[in-house]
Design an enzyme around this catalytic site. Structure first.
Site, PDB file in Angstrom:
ATOM      1  CD  GLU A 290     -68.687  46.334  11.673  1.00 54.54           C
ATOM      2  OE1 GLU A 290     -69.484  46.484  10.745  1.00 54.54           O
ATOM      3  OE2 GLU A 290     -68.729  47.008  12.713  1.00 54.54           O
ATOM      4  CG  HIS A 311     -88.360  21.945  16.486  1.00 51.72           C
ATOM      5  ND1 HIS A 311     -89.024  20.742  16.614  1.00 51.72           N
ATOM      6  CD2 HIS A 311     -88.057  22.344  17.740  1.00 51.72           C
ATOM      7  CE1 HIS A 311     -89.135  20.442  17.899  1.00 51.72           C
ATOM      8  NE2 HIS A 311     -88.553  21.398  18.601  1.00 51.72           N
ATOM      9  CE  LYS A 425     -70.694  52.326   4.874  1.00 57.27           C
ATOM     10  NZ  LYS A 425     -69.888  52.957   5.910  1.00 57.27           N
TER      11      LYS A 425
END
Ligand code: PA5
Length: 450
Positions: A290, A311, A425
């Site tokens: 961020e 793995h 948003k």
């Protein structure tokens, strides 16, 4: 004295000492911007001297509220998202037994569970079912006080708590951590007389773990917030003192990752070999993603848990696209001791390890993997911690915060804003037909039918 060490030996072959040395003037400039508050986002630099200036009154209040919650609650629901929960969770998980959730009835401290990081109907329904027969409290955290995910979760939790205890008793079990004056959560806390704590204006969400945002949940979980702050404070003082790029681990980390980035290593993979540190990686991913991922720039922060992910992701790291570098958080000493037993039949062929500690095997896996990855052209940095405890985690938090600010400035971005998180948003509110978003609703509907 700080205990954290940064080792960059395994970046040799990719970058030279001289390249790092040439960054000294840049480091002087960027550190000056941080300490003198002259860079981009300079009104969000309150975290820089926070560990040293946290006051005794605040600490006592947090400890006393933690004691209150411990005395009347089996469970505490920490409700927040992003910077308003990841730091607390990182520290709590790092210091707790891997099985503390399953064994919480045996613990003297309340079980910490989390809400407000998703909008899953199943998650919230299951949480409310779980809380039905528990004595619990809520710590609700939102700097803006308007973030949708925790606001929805808190509305549901508040209703559940009030139905269980009645409005007055419920109010005594709700602790709000939010902005001093703005936002719906502050108004609600004032109207309902919840105990509230302030997130300082000049500390952004992802830099807020050493404010009440992290300190109250961590104290409730039974950990020593004074030791955490002591570690952070020692790191604060050390980093402020050391000017040389080679002596200042935050500056060195910032420089090395930027040099690697300029050479096309655009993804940083953080690897841990102890599962308790998984949420620390999550916190780090947020801090760096961020802070740096903007203006079409930034190192992509990824995380792996080894040896499990050897793995799965191991193949890619060893052999996939060569745009990676790796940062291992190495924990030198475990808390516990466990040796591999001798077995008469030795059908698994492991008797050559009999009497050896698991930590020895883990360390060999770590060393072998680093060498293999370096051979596969993945430069490696190591952040070495002697063990996991509150003090070293305080050092680690502050180290990463300072390095992130310097690194962001080298990258020429504002490490303290997050304009990109608004895009989703806006669309979500438009689709949900939130009042005030009528124009956006019309536009998005048209776009979806075209
Ligand atoms: O770092 C940040 O600013 C964000 O991750 C915020 O912490 C997150 O969006 C939650 O915001 P708020 O605390 O306002 O609810």
């Amino acid at each position: 004295m700080i205990q954290l060490k940064l080792k960059i030996d395994n970046t040799r072959g990719f970058i030279s000492e001289n390249e790092i040395k040439l960054f000294q003037a840049e480091i002087d400039l960027q550190r000056k911007k941080v300490y003198e508050k002259t860079g981009a986002g300079n009104d969000f630099l309150g975290w820089v001297d926070l560990p040293a200036r946290i006051n005794e009154e605040l600490l006592k209040s947090i400890e006393s509220d933690a004691a209150k919650i411990k005395s009347n609650s089996d469970v505490v629901v920490v409700t927040g998202i992003g910077g308003s929960y990841l730091g607390a969770r990182a520290v709590i998980e790092a210091l707790s037994s891997n099985f503390y959730q399953a064994q919480h009835e045996k613990n003297e401290n309340p079980l910490v569970v989390y809400a407000g990081q998703n909008i899953s109907e199943d998650y919230m329904s299951e949480l409310l079912d779980f809380l039905d027969d528990k004595n619990y409290s809520i710590i609700v955290i939102s700097k803006s006080g308007t973030t949708t995910e925790p606001a929805i979760a808190f509305r549901l939790l508040r209703k559940h708590l009030e139905e269980k205890y009645g409005e007055d008793v419920a109010a005594g079990r709700i602790f709000a951590i939010t902005d001093a004056s703005r936002g719906a959560l502050k108004t609600l806390a004032n109207n309902k007389s919840y105990k509230s704590y302030v997130i300082p204006d000049d500390v952004g969400g992802r830099y807020s773990v050493l404010t009440p945002v992290g300190l109250l949940p961590i104290a409730v979980a039974g950990f020593d917030i004074r030791k955490l702050l002591k570690g952070a404070c020692q790191m604060q003082e050390f980093l402020a003192r050391e000017d040389s790029v080679f002596e200042n681990p935050a500056a060195l980390y910032a420089v090395v990752r930027n040099i690697l980035y300029r050479k096309g290593k655009t993804t940083e993979v953080m690897a841990c070999y102890t599962p308790n540190m998984m949420y620390f990686t999550e916190w780090w991913k947020q801090l760096y993603g961020e802070s740096e991922g903007k203006d079409q720039k930034g190192i992509f922060p990824a995380g792996v848990n080894f040896t499990a992910d050897l793995h799965s992701m191991g193949q890619y790291i060893q052999d996939g696209m060569r745009n990676l570098f790796e940062t291992v958080v190495r924990v030198e000493n475990p808390q516990r001791k466990l040796e591999i037993p001798h077995d008469e039949d030795n059908l698994d062929g492991l008797n050559f390890l009999a009497g050896k500690r698991l930590s020895y095997v883990n360390k060999m896996a770590e060393t072998g993997t680093i060498l293999a990855h370096v051979d596969g052209e993945v430069p490696n940095l190591e952040i070495i911690l002697p063990s996991i405890n509150e003090k070293i985690l305080g050092e680690l938090i502050y180290f990463f915060e300072m390095a992130c600010a310097i690194s962001g400035y080298i990258l020429e971005v504002n490490p303290f804003d997050q304009p990109g998180v608004e895009a989703y948003k806006m669309n979500m509110f438009a689709l949900l037909e939130k009042p005030g978003f009528e124009k956006e609703t019309a536009t998005i509907r048209k776009r979806m039918t075209e």
